[in-house]
Design an enzyme around this catalytic site. Sequence first.
Site, short mmCIF file in Angstrom:
data_model
loop_
_atom_site.label_atom_id
_atom_site.label_comp_id
_atom_site.label_asym_id
_atom_site.label_seq_id
_atom_site.Cartn_x
_atom_site.Cartn_y
_atom_site.Cartn_z
N LYS A 40 -53.71 2.37 24.52
CA LYS A 40 -53.07 2.07 23.23
C LYS A 40 -52.98 3.32 22.37
CE LYS A 40 -54.37 1.08 19.36
NZ LYS A 40 -55.17 0.69 18.21
N ASP B 40 -51.87 -3.52 21.12
CA ASP B 40 -53.16 -3.78 20.47
C ASP B 40 -53.39 -5.29 20.48
OD1 ASP B 40 -51.52 -4.85 18.57
OD2 ASP B 40 -52.30 -3.66 16.90
#
Length: 229
Positions: A118, A136
């Site tokens: 991420k 996320d």
Amino acid sequence: MDIQFNEILRVLEQTYPHAGPELHFSNPYETLVATILAAQCTDARVNQVTPAVFRDFPDAKAMAQTTPEILFPYVKSCGFRSKAVNIVNACKIIAEKYDGAVPSTLEELTALPGVGRKTANVVLAFSFGIPAIPVDTHVFRVSNRLGLADARTVEETERQLMDAIPRELWSPSHHWMILHGRRVCHSQKPDCDHCPLRPYCKAAHLDHMINPKAEAKERARKRKESAAG
Ligand code: SF4
């Protein structure tokens, strides 16, 4: 692209036309540091601490000269001491191996301490202009509830979204989903009654997808099922 997907993306864009990064950063080094700090912390809190961090440690070489003990008091309000350790260690590698320039590939970024997919994707998308979908917790939840993905893991979700969404919409769609997750499609009590995506949403009528306990149980059942082959 599927008509349903088109509609979902259209409604998201209409609902969140000004969505964009909420973290403050102006170069790849700042993006990396701010994104590491943002794990399990709010963007607003990170934005409060980063001006002093970037003032006193203006680049990766400067950060590499310090120690986690010195850095930690600056970032303490963002949580774990391990974040300070990771930032200093990542910058040491960047200083030594890349002469102070943050690398620009997923492989090189994810090899740095404290940098997962991420974080690496955020750096690629917002500092290098390389299209990416950083998944996320909000993007994972919202995309799977909506049916844009049907995945058990972050990696699977990222891959499915990249297959389903046109490349030019990867970065913006990730912002739309984050805002939708923060404002409407909450983890605990999604506000389906006031959600503009309700007509298209796979989860709206499925208790096991919007009730967190049932959702966790269903995910565990699917994991068990796939482990059994
Ligand atoms: S209808 Fe409910 S579950 Fe679906 S996106 Fe909207 S808030 Fe989330």
